[in-house]
Scaffold this motif. Structure first.
Motif, PDB file in Angstrom:
ATOM      1  N   LEU A 284       0.827  -1.204   0.000  1.00  0.00           N
ATOM      2  CA  LEU A 284       0.000   0.000   0.000  1.00  0.00           C
ATOM      3  C   LEU A 284       0.861   1.254   0.000  1.00  0.00           C
ATOM      4  N   SER A 285       0.463   2.240  -0.801  1.00  0.00           N
ATOM      5  CA  SER A 285       1.196   3.510  -0.865  1.00  0.00           C
ATOM      6  C   SER A 285       0.828   4.372   0.335  1.00  0.00           C
ATOM      7  N   ALA A 286       1.635   5.426   0.571  1.00  0.00           N
ATOM      8  CA  ALA A 286       1.343   6.359   1.658  1.00  0.00           C
ATOM      9  C   ALA A 286      -0.004   7.036   1.436  1.00  0.00           C
ATOM     10  N   GLU A 287      -0.330   7.344   0.183  1.00  0.00           N
ATOM     11  CA  GLU A 287      -1.610   7.987  -0.128  1.00  0.00           C
ATOM     12  C   GLU A 287      -2.782   7.052   0.190  1.00  0.00           C
ATOM     13  N   GLU A 288      -2.622   5.770  -0.146  1.00  0.00           N
ATOM     14  CA  GLU A 288      -3.682   4.807   0.128  1.00  0.00           C
ATOM     15  C   GLU A 288      -3.860   4.605   1.628  1.00  0.00           C
ATOM     16  N   LEU A 289      -2.761   4.561   2.376  1.00  0.00           N
ATOM     17  CA  LEU A 289      -2.861   4.404   3.821  1.00  0.00           C
ATOM     18  C   LEU A 289      -3.561   5.609   4.449  1.00  0.00           C
ATOM     19  N   ALA A 290      -3.244   6.821   3.950  1.00  0.00           N
ATOM     20  CA  ALA A 290      -3.887   8.025   4.477  1.00  0.00           C
ATOM     21  C   ALA A 290      -5.378   8.020   4.172  1.00  0.00           C
TER      22      ALA A 290
END
Length: 311
Positions: A284-290
């Protein structure tokens, strides 16, 4: 990942093992910003109540963590996103002589590899009724019971489990089949199973989260290595569902003692790559986690309001 190993000795791929749900869940919530790790229920022994009657003379109840469908509570259809508003916070029961629409949109089942289209994969009432007609069990209890998915082990142990026990006793239940869905659901039904067993009712948990159930030390456990949401068999596959329930009842009847785990021989698919995906922060990308943190916070607020209203 191909299902057939290219290892010269024929070994399976190293990650074709049961998903480590406790570790994945801990890492996932840390990744979206929750720093206090959840403490899972852990016991090193379990109560055990042998069946008092042969299974073909026993009254069997179902205990589920699925929620009755309520059109006023938002999207609960197949593949719906997590919906905190669809949760329930107290034990409920339903008449097994009627048809019920139970759904699992409120729990963290695997939404990538399964879509929650067939309730037969998480609520085996039709199969149990068929077994009663075939005299493979004595009869189906007049009610099934809903166990709230509660992160508070104290509430489950001191409030919900005794409530379910009282209802089982009122219905003269001999044995219970417990069917969880999400990770915390698996903990919930494990604690309920322990309480029922300690008070004279034989149990078997049908589940997909092996580490959570065994960590809690249940009397009997049928493990299906399937994505969450399919504890009662593959969707749209009646032979799979019938086999899974039959195997669970066999474990109920023949387990030699507490903490008996039997793994179903059924495989979800030849390709086991689905095991990599569930809450795997490495994918998971940082954007997806956020984004997931924002969604989770919003649903948590909805759930908090409903819980306060229920209290």
């Amino acid at each position: 990942m191909p299902g057939v190993s290219d290892d010269p000795l024929g070994f399976a791929p190293d990650d074709d093992v049961p998903i480590p749900y406790m570790a994945r869940t801990r890492e996932y919530y840390q990744a979206i910003g929750y720093t206090t790790p959840y403490r899972w229920a852990h016991y090193i022994d379990a109560p055990f109540q042998p069946l008092r009657k042969p299974i073909n003379q026993s009254r069997v109840a179902i205990i589920t963590t699925a929620a009755p469908f309520d059109p006023a509570k938002g999207d609960q259809g197949p593949g719906a996103k997590y919906n905190g508003g669809a949760k329930f916070y107290s034990v409920y029961d339903g008449d097994t002589a009627k048809t019920h629409d139970l759904r699992i949109s409120h729990v963290a089942y695997d939404r990538v590899h399964t879509k929650a289209e067939d309730s037969g994969s998480w609520f085996p009432l039709p199969q149990l009724q068929q077994f009663a007609r075939e005299k493979r069990i004595g009869d189906v209890a007049p009610r099934f019971f809903g166990a709230p998915t509660n992160r508070s082990q104290r509430v489950t142990i001191e409030t919900d489990a005794p409530d379910i026990l009282a209802r089982c006793r009122a219905d003269q239940v001999d044995a219970a089949v417990l069917v969880p869905n999400c990770p915390v659901c698996h903990q919930t039904v494990s604690l309920v199973a322990r309480h029922l067993e300690a008070n004279g009712i034989a149990t078997v948990v049908m589940g997909c989260a092996k580490d959570i159930v065994e960590f809690a030390a249940v009397p009997r456990f049928l493990f299906s290595d399937f994505p969450l949401g399919n504890s009662a068999g593959k969707p749209h596959d009646l032979p799979s569902q019938a086999f899974t329930l039959e195997l669970a009842l066999r474990v109920l009847e023949t387990a030699p003692g507490p903490q008996t785990t039997v793994q179903s021989p059924l495989r979800w698919s030849a390709d086991a790559s689905w095991k990599r995906d569930y809450n795997n922060v490495a994918m998971l990308s940082a954007e997806e986690l956020a984004r997931r943190r924002r969604e989770f916070d919003a649903q948590k607020e909805i759930a908090r309001g409903l819980r306060e209203n229920a209290a």
